[in-house]
Scaffold this active site. Sequence first.
Site, PDB file in Angstrom:
ATOM      1  N   ARG A 103     -67.740  58.382 -86.102  1.00 42.06           N
ATOM      2  CA  ARG A 103     -68.733  57.443 -85.593  1.00 42.06           C
ATOM      3  C   ARG A 103     -68.117  56.116 -85.184  1.00 42.06           C
ATOM      4  O   ARG A 103     -68.440  55.566 -84.126  1.00 42.06           O
ATOM      5  CB  ARG A 103     -69.826  57.238 -86.641  1.00 42.06           C
ATOM      6  CG  ARG A 103     -70.909  56.223 -86.255  1.00 42.06           C
ATOM      7  CD  ARG A 103     -71.352  56.302 -84.817  1.00 42.06           C
ATOM      8  NE  ARG A 103     -71.764  57.627 -84.390  1.00 42.06           N
ATOM      9  CZ  ARG A 103     -71.826  58.009 -83.130  1.00 42.06           C
ATOM     10  NH1 ARG A 103     -71.489  57.177 -82.160  1.00 42.06           N
ATOM     11  NH2 ARG A 103     -72.207  59.226 -82.827  1.00 42.06           N
ATOM     12  N   LYS A 138     -70.589  35.736 -73.268  1.00 42.82           N
ATOM     13  CA  LYS A 138     -71.776  36.435 -73.789  1.00 42.82           C
ATOM     14  C   LYS A 138     -71.355  37.820 -74.277  1.00 42.82           C
ATOM     15  O   LYS A 138     -71.702  38.852 -73.696  1.00 42.82           O
ATOM     16  CB  LYS A 138     -72.847  36.515 -72.708  1.00 42.82           C
ATOM     17  CG  LYS A 138     -73.365  35.138 -72.287  1.00 42.82           C
ATOM     18  CD  LYS A 138     -74.318  35.217 -71.118  1.00 42.82           C
ATOM     19  CE  LYS A 138     -74.764  33.833 -70.695  1.00 42.82           C
ATOM     20  NZ  LYS A 138     -75.650  33.848 -69.503  1.00 42.82           N
ATOM     21  N   LYS A 170     -71.034  21.365 -68.728  1.00 44.77           N
ATOM     22  CA  LYS A 170     -72.364  21.717 -68.248  1.00 44.77           C
ATOM     23  C   LYS A 170     -73.289  20.509 -68.354  1.00 44.77           C
ATOM     24  O   LYS A 170     -72.869  19.422 -68.757  1.00 44.77           O
ATOM     25  CB  LYS A 170     -72.903  22.906 -69.044  1.00 44.77           C
ATOM     26  CG  LYS A 170     -72.074  24.166 -68.869  1.00 44.77           C
ATOM     27  CD  LYS A 170     -72.799  25.381 -69.439  1.00 44.77           C
ATOM     28  CE  LYS A 170     -72.043  26.656 -69.130  1.00 44.77           C
ATOM     29  NZ  LYS A 170     -72.795  27.874 -69.500  1.00 44.77           N
ATOM     30  N   GLU A 199     -69.958  22.712 -64.079  1.00 44.71           N
ATOM     31  CA  GLU A 199     -71.102  23.432 -63.536  1.00 44.71           C
ATOM     32  C   GLU A 199     -72.009  22.459 -62.800  1.00 44.71           C
ATOM     33  O   GLU A 199     -72.343  21.389 -63.337  1.00 44.71           O
ATOM     34  CB  GLU A 199     -71.864  24.114 -64.669  1.00 44.71           C
ATOM     35  CG  GLU A 199     -73.083  24.894 -64.196  1.00 44.71           C
ATOM     36  CD  GLU A 199     -73.857  25.487 -65.367  1.00 44.71           C
ATOM     37  OE1 GLU A 199     -73.765  26.697 -65.576  1.00 44.71           O
ATOM     38  OE2 GLU A 199     -74.539  24.712 -66.065  1.00 44.71           O
ATOM     39  N   ASP A 220     -74.356  27.027 -60.078  1.00 50.76           N
ATOM     40  CA  ASP A 220     -75.359  27.688 -60.902  1.00 50.76           C
ATOM     41  C   ASP A 220     -76.645  27.891 -60.126  1.00 50.76           C
ATOM     42  O   ASP A 220     -77.288  26.938 -59.686  1.00 50.76           O
ATOM     43  CB  ASP A 220     -75.628  26.853 -62.162  1.00 50.76           C
ATOM     44  CG  ASP A 220     -76.586  27.546 -63.117  1.00 50.76           C
ATOM     45  OD1 ASP A 220     -76.429  28.756 -63.330  1.00 50.76           O
ATOM     46  OD2 ASP A 220     -77.495  26.877 -63.639  1.00 50.76           O
TER      47      ASP A 220
END
Length: 286
Positions: A103, A138, A170, A199, A220
């Site tokens: 597994r 992510k 950002k 960004e 963006d």
Amino acid sequence: MSVPPAPPAAAIIREDVRRALAEDFGDGDATADLLPADARATARIVCREDAVIAGIPWAEACFRALDASVRIDWRCADGERVGADATLCELAGRARTLVGGERCALNFLQTLSATATVTARYVAAVAGTRATILDTRKTLPGLRLAQKYAVRCGGGSNHRIGLFDAILIKENHIAAAGGLDAAVRAARAAHPRLLLEVEVESLQELDEALAAGVDRVMLDDFTPEMLRAAVGRAGGRVPLEVSGGVDLERVRAIAECGVDFISIGALTKHVHAIDLSMRIGALAPA
């Protein structure tokens, strides 16, 4: 057979596998204990759908952590495309080892092959343009290096590994620093050797970033019209990266706007595992 990209260090793979096996085994494999301790068996791992394979070093490490003498004959390499019903490998060893490691080995293979397969689709979609497909941060917790390796197996490239190896400013950083130019100056002063990317959400912010002398600009949620305008304004002075709202239907049109990079969180975030199975042969005494 293509040459796979270099995987993470062996120690990192072993630690990934150690955590997975500890989670699965706890204080022992109560089901495998039903098998004779000296019984041996053969097995094969089969891929049930078209896929680009990734994760072989992790899968192999799962079995070898349980028994270093297990024999594994791989019929493919990471980064290789296989068809449905392809045999990925054949194994021979203690039956308890094969069923115990099954597994965890399949979990690594099915998850990492999923990322490699999806990445390959995006790479094929932008073929012939200047755009490079990138991943993001992510990723599944604790498996970032594994998933980023899988992206490379699919023909993509890696964005920054974490918060330590590049700077991405950002809107929240800009607000906290008192403006884009102030954020860029602070970043240069603190980490002059790191890649510095900003960004932006408008053409005006793009102009500010270019004037500030950044190394790369992330666009963006720009419309196609804005992307083409951005490419013209940048004039090749810095690479442009697109982020946000990218899918397979749109990625080709985005690439044809002339941008350099397209980063896609779905490569590692929206994982749909590849269908794999392991079939064990008849048991035999040692």
